[in-house]
Motif scaffolding. Structure first.
Motif, PDB file in Angstrom:
ATOM      1  N   LEU A  53       0.835  -1.204   0.000  1.00 23.04           N
ATOM      2  CA  LEU A  53       0.000   0.000   0.000  1.00 23.04           C
ATOM      3  C   LEU A  53       0.870   1.254   0.000  1.00 23.04           C
ATOM      4  CD1 LEU A  53      -2.845   1.305   0.280  1.00 23.04           C
ATOM      5  CD2 LEU A  53      -2.527   1.164   2.758  1.00 23.04           C
ATOM      6  N   LEU A  54       1.977   1.213   0.761  1.00 26.48           N
ATOM      7  CA  LEU A  54       2.911   2.334   0.767  1.00 26.48           C
ATOM      8  C   LEU A  54       3.549   2.536  -0.603  1.00 26.48           C
ATOM      9  CD1 LEU A  54       4.782   1.982   4.177  1.00 26.48           C
ATOM     10  CD2 LEU A  54       3.294   3.846   3.455  1.00 26.48           C
ATOM     11  N   PHE A  55       3.820   1.437  -1.317  1.00 32.36           N
ATOM     12  CA  PHE A  55       4.356   1.563  -2.666  1.00 32.36           C
ATOM     13  C   PHE A  55       3.428   2.398  -3.540  1.00 32.36           C
ATOM     14  CE2 PHE A  55       6.694  -2.769  -2.303  1.00 32.36           C
ATOM     15  CZ  PHE A  55       7.673  -2.161  -1.549  1.00 32.36           C
ATOM     16  N   GLY A  56       2.153   2.098  -3.506  1.00 35.52           N
ATOM     17  CA  GLY A  56       1.192   2.832  -4.337  1.00 35.52           C
ATOM     18  C   GLY A  56       1.064   4.287  -3.929  1.00 35.52           C
ATOM     19  N   GLN A  82       5.652  11.118  -5.815  1.00 36.01           N
ATOM     20  CA  GLN A  82       6.876  11.365  -6.579  1.00 36.01           C
ATOM     21  C   GLN A  82       7.260  10.079  -7.292  1.00 36.01           C
ATOM     22  OE1 GLN A  82       9.278  12.523  -8.627  1.00 36.01           O
ATOM     23  NE2 GLN A  82       9.331  14.232  -7.210  1.00 36.01           N
ATOM     24  N   THR A  83       7.255  10.109  -8.617  1.00 34.55           N
ATOM     25  CA  THR A  83       7.468   8.890  -9.387  1.00 34.55           C
ATOM     26  C   THR A  83       8.910   8.408  -9.353  1.00 34.55           C
ATOM     27  OG1 THR A  83       7.727  10.275 -11.361  1.00 34.55           O
ATOM     28  CG2 THR A  83       5.558   9.323 -10.957  1.00 34.55           C
ATOM     29  N   LYS A  84       9.871   9.266  -9.044  1.00 32.60           N
ATOM     30  CA  LYS A  84      11.264   8.823  -9.005  1.00 32.60           C
ATOM     31  C   LYS A  84      11.561   7.909  -7.833  1.00 32.60           C
ATOM     32  CE  LYS A  84      13.651  12.373 -11.690  1.00 32.60           C
ATOM     33  NZ  LYS A  84      12.468  12.944 -12.303  1.00 32.60           N
ATOM     34  N   ILE A  85      10.603   7.697  -6.961  1.00 28.69           N
ATOM     35  CA  ILE A  85      10.778   6.742  -5.878  1.00 28.69           C
ATOM     36  C   ILE A  85      10.646   5.306  -6.383  1.00 28.69           C
ATOM     37  CG2 ILE A  85       8.387   6.465  -5.120  1.00 28.69           C
ATOM     38  CD1 ILE A  85       9.334   6.806  -2.251  1.00 28.69           C
ATOM     39  N   VAL A  98       0.831  11.077 -16.235  1.00 27.94           N
ATOM     40  CA  VAL A  98       1.478  10.417 -15.101  1.00 27.94           C
ATOM     41  C   VAL A  98       2.926  10.065 -15.422  1.00 27.94           C
ATOM     42  CG1 VAL A  98       1.452   8.338 -13.675  1.00 27.94           C
ATOM     43  CG2 VAL A  98      -0.689   9.543 -14.145  1.00 27.94           C
ATOM     44  N   PHE A  99       3.171   9.627 -16.639  1.00 27.28           N
ATOM     45  CA  PHE A  99       4.530   9.231 -17.031  1.00 27.28           C
ATOM     46  C   PHE A  99       5.363  10.411 -17.534  1.00 27.28           C
ATOM     47  CE2 PHE A  99       2.316   5.110 -17.344  1.00 27.28           C
ATOM     48  CZ  PHE A  99       3.143   4.371 -16.514  1.00 27.28           C
ATOM     49  N   ARG A 100       4.878  11.627 -17.342  1.00 26.85           N
ATOM     50  CA  ARG A 100       5.635  12.859 -17.584  1.00 26.85           C
ATOM     51  C   ARG A 100       6.105  12.989 -19.027  1.00 26.85           C
ATOM     52  NH1 ARG A 100       7.728  14.678 -12.453  1.00 26.85           N
ATOM     53  NH2 ARG A 100       9.325  15.825 -13.564  1.00 26.85           N
TER      54      ARG A 100
END
Length: 787
Positions: free
Chosen positions: A196-199, A205-208, A277-279
């Motif tokens: 759940l934390l992953f989502g 921040q997508t770089k995570i 979302v994918f910038r």
């Protein structure tokens, strides 16, 4: 031969129940100590961040994020839905405060929570209070972490997610190796929580994703090796990840139903949402493909290493190395593989960032923007440093057991080192990070918009300027009549479509579907240039704020001229530029830019006390430089108009008009210097060249105007000539301090004009002494035309 050994004392025999109770009491005591340390760090760090919080909007993406939160908008990719939702809650709870301060409070509290959980992780791994406090405060008190935790930005929340993922991975490692817990539902709860934390972290921040991939792969492999992975558990993991990604539903809802001024991207379809979302619009997918800088990765790694040692000090870096290499020796066995995963994870992340960043990191603004993404690796650096301090303390304890030391060296040493680091970081970073009085960005946006005419069309110079103006319009309700048009976004079809639907044709007409220089009509889209846009709105007043945009479309340069107008530049046809200027009306629009309470940028050689009580970021320095130079641009325009005055068949009228304009410039420049001299006591240089820090061109233009006036007033010619000579001397001295601000050609013309003053002064002085009324040689007008 050998000394007789004393017989071992027979200890008391304990039952299994007594041992179990003792272990439970020890675990409870350790847990209580860990929570007490974490709670203390949470309170102390949060209080520190709140006391130094930005009172209003700051630079970077702060203006866009706060405006998007205020009106339920969508900021730039990937949209940051979790931050938007949480920020809106804080704005509602603190609705009587500044909207930017309320969102900044969210960052301050999440930053404090990140330091608190980091303290808990290190204590769980080492059981050392000193090492856990050292790791938490070395992270929280560092300048980069502190800076991005006191402004309305997403990076403090991202730090919290990183620490939570690391903490929950440690919980998972502990739970998997405990058979009693694994047989119950505890294992499934911990595994579902971490997925759940992953989502949720990917919603911020997508770089995570680098950390997510490594921790997820480790978790799955551990479950497989321990034969604990089942189909049911795998489905729960996927469901938990999907549940964490639910906040992304906000993007299509807000994109299609919100009336916010900040709406980035086309969310009318699933493809458009994924594109956002994918910038893809932000250039993140193709920045490496089209890069021409071959050495950028190596340069980025070097700059990252230098910055890490400079900001966290070399003892912290050394302890991090020790913790990485030797920390596994004093850890429980099931944590050792996890430590290896953490090490590889952070190294891959650093290399990925160095590879991905293709901009010139030597530029201060680019470095400041890139530094924000290094905070994820800073979390692991301080965690490893805490492990390293624990290893050093245990080495001393091991040495103490084999020596005859009668004092507690290890604990004293660790406590002293931790206290010294905290004191050093506070003393060094407090003056730089205390932004509680910084309102520069808000003041700049208000002053820039205040003087513009009603219903003006404004083209901001860059995204940061556009964000500040949007914040003033949306949150401060200042000048909502002004129509903002971001030139760089006109190359995006969805942006042009939104502008057309937002403004009526009579208010703003866009003559095409996409800004594409030199393109033909393709895919049912009609291209246009900035010249076409300006021609279609020629009956309206168009402004650039603050400098003209020409680097991607210069089609308008030969057809329009940008005339200084306050902090902006008004677009005019060449035949309207040099018409007779109403000085009072023209200078009225610039009255607000004279009320600036920040001194001109101080040179590196300056060693005095800075009157500004907070550190200026690169964004602050940019807007301050624009304001200082904006004062001179209007006067420089009047000087240029004075030189080019050319009434037909009216030489007397030409002289009078030129004298009127030049006298006005002379008086304004002298007045400017007098005001600034009274406002700021700071000086640069040593006696007798103790000078007021101002742009060097002020004294250059003042010298040229004085030279021109001296030619028209014979009775005071010597007085004005000596004054011009003094201004030229100050100008040359300032150019030595502020290097690279004046071009070589400008310096050559200024030296040529200054060299012609000396013979004039000598002749006039000689004539004055002999009583003769001879006319000295005046400086050439060609050399003065440079003004």
């Amino acid at each position: 031969m050998y000394p007789r050994q004393k017989p071992r004392r027979q200890g008391k025999k304990y039952s299994n129940t007594d041992v179990a109770h003792a272990l439970v009491e020890k675990a409870l005591e350790s847990s209580y100590t860990g929570f007490l340390l974490s709670g203390s760090c949470l309170f102390a760090v949060s209080a520190l961040y709140v006391s130094t919080l930005h009172p209003t909007v700051a630079g970077g993406n702060s203006g866009e994020l706060v405006s998007a939160i205020y009106e339920w908008g969508v900021p730039h990719p990937p949209g940051y839905p979790i931050y938007i939702i949480l920020g809106k809650i804080f704005q509602v709870l603190f609705q009587f405060s500044d909207p930017a301060w309320a969102v900044g409070l969210l960052s301050a509290l999440t930053g404090g929570a990140a330091g608190s959980l980091l303290c808990m992780i290190v204590y769980r791994l080492t059981s050392s209070p000193c090492s856990s406090v050292f790791a938490a405060l070395s992270f929280a008190l560092s300048r980069p972490v502190w800076t991005w935790s006191i402004t309305a930005e997403i990076f403090a929340l991202n730090n919290l997610f990183v620490v939570m993922i690391v903490l929950w991975s440690a919980n998972a490692a502990d739970t998997i190796k405990t058979e009693e817990k694994a047989s119950s539902g505890t294992l499934q709860k911990v595994v579902c929580q971490i997925w759940l934390l992953f989502g949720l972290s990917l919603c911020n921040q997508t770089k995570i994703f680098v950390y997510v991939i490594f921790i997820a792969a480790w978790l799955v492999l551990e479950l497989v090796f321990e034969k604990l992975l089942s189909v049911r558990l795998a489905l729960k993991m996927v469901g938990s990840l999907a549940l964490g990604l639910i906040p992304y539903i906000y993007l299509p809802i807000a994109g299609n139903f919100s009336k916010s001024q900040v709406l980035w991207g086309d969310h009318s379809s699933i493809g458009g949402v994924l594109f956002h979302v994918f910038r893809c619009d932000y250039g993140s997918c193709d920045s490496r493909i089209f890069s021409t800088n071959k050495n950028c990765m190596q340069n980025n790694l070097v700059r990252h290493s230098e910055r890490t040692v400079n900001e966290f000090t070399w003892p912290v870096v050394l302890l991090a190395v020790i913790g990485t290499l030797c920390g596994h020796r004093f850890m429980r066995r099931h944590f050792r593989r996890l430590l290896l995963v953490w090490t590889v994870m952070v190294l891959v992340y650093i290399i990925f960032l160095a590879w991905h960043c293709t901009s010139n990191i030597e530029k201060p603004y680019v470095f400041e923007m890139t530094e924000r993404y290094w905070l994820q690796s800073d979390v692991m650096l301080c965690l490893f440093a805490g492990l390293g301090l624990s290893v050093v303390i245990k080495w001393f304890q091991f040495g103490k057991e084999h020596t005859r030391l009668n004092f507690n060296v290890p604990s004293r040493l660790g406590q002293f080192f931790t206290a010294a680091l905290i004191a050093y970081q506070l003393q060094r970073n407090w003056p730089q990070c205390n932004q509680s009085q910084n309102t520069l960005m808000r003041d700049f946006a208000r002053q820039a918009l205040a003087v513009l005419p009603k219903n003006a069309i404004v083209l901001p110079e860059n995204d940061m300027m556009a964000m500040l103006y949007s914040y003033s319009q949306v949150c401060d309700k200042i000048r909502p009549d002004i129509r903002l048009l971001v030139p760089a976004s006109l190359s995006l079809p969805w942006y042009v479509k939104r502008i057309k639907s937002k403004y009526k044709t009579k208010d703003l007409y866009v003559p095409g579907d996409i800004l594409a220089v030199g393109r033909q009509k393709t895919e049912d889209m009609l291209p246009f240039t900035l010249k076409h846009l300006f021609d279609a709105n020629s009956d309206k007043k168009i402004f650039f704020c603050s400098r003209p945009v020409w680097y991607f479309d210069n089609s308008w340069i030969n057809h329009y001229q940008a005339v200084p107008y306050g902090l902006c530049r008004q677009l005019l046809k060449p035949d309207k530029v040099h018409s007779k200027i109403d000085l009072d009306e023209y200078m009225q629009v610039g009255q607000h830019i004279y009320k600036w309470n920040v001194p001109y940028k101080l040179p590196p050689v300056f060693t005095g006390s800075n009157p500004i009580k907070f550190r200026l970021s690169t964004s602050d320095e940019t807007v301050s430089d624009v304001l200082w130079k904006g004062r001179e641009h209007m006067i420089a325009h009047i000087m240029k108009a004075a030189i080019q005055v050319n009434p037909k068949n009216d030489e007397a009228g030409k002289i009078q008009e030129r004298l009127r304009l030049l006298t006005f410039c002379y008086q304004k420049l002298r007045r400017l210097l007098e005001v600034e001299s009274k406002k700021f006591s700071v000086r640069i240089g040593a006696f007798p060249h103790s000078l007021l820090p101002v742009p060097p061109v002020w004294y250059r233009d003042l010298a040229f105007t004085t030279m021109y006036i001296s030619n028209t007033k014979p009775r005071k010619r010597l007085e004005y000539a000596k004054e011009a000579q003094r201004y030229f001397a100050i100008f040359f001295h300032l150019t030595e301090i502020y290097k690279n601000e004046i071009s070589k050609e400008d310096m050559r013309l200024a030296k040529k004009a200054a060299s012609q003053i000396d013979p004039v002064i000598r002749n006039l002085t000689k004539n004055q002494q002999t009583g003769k009324k001879t006319k000295g040689k005046s400086p050439s007008k060609k050399s003065c035309r440079h003004a």
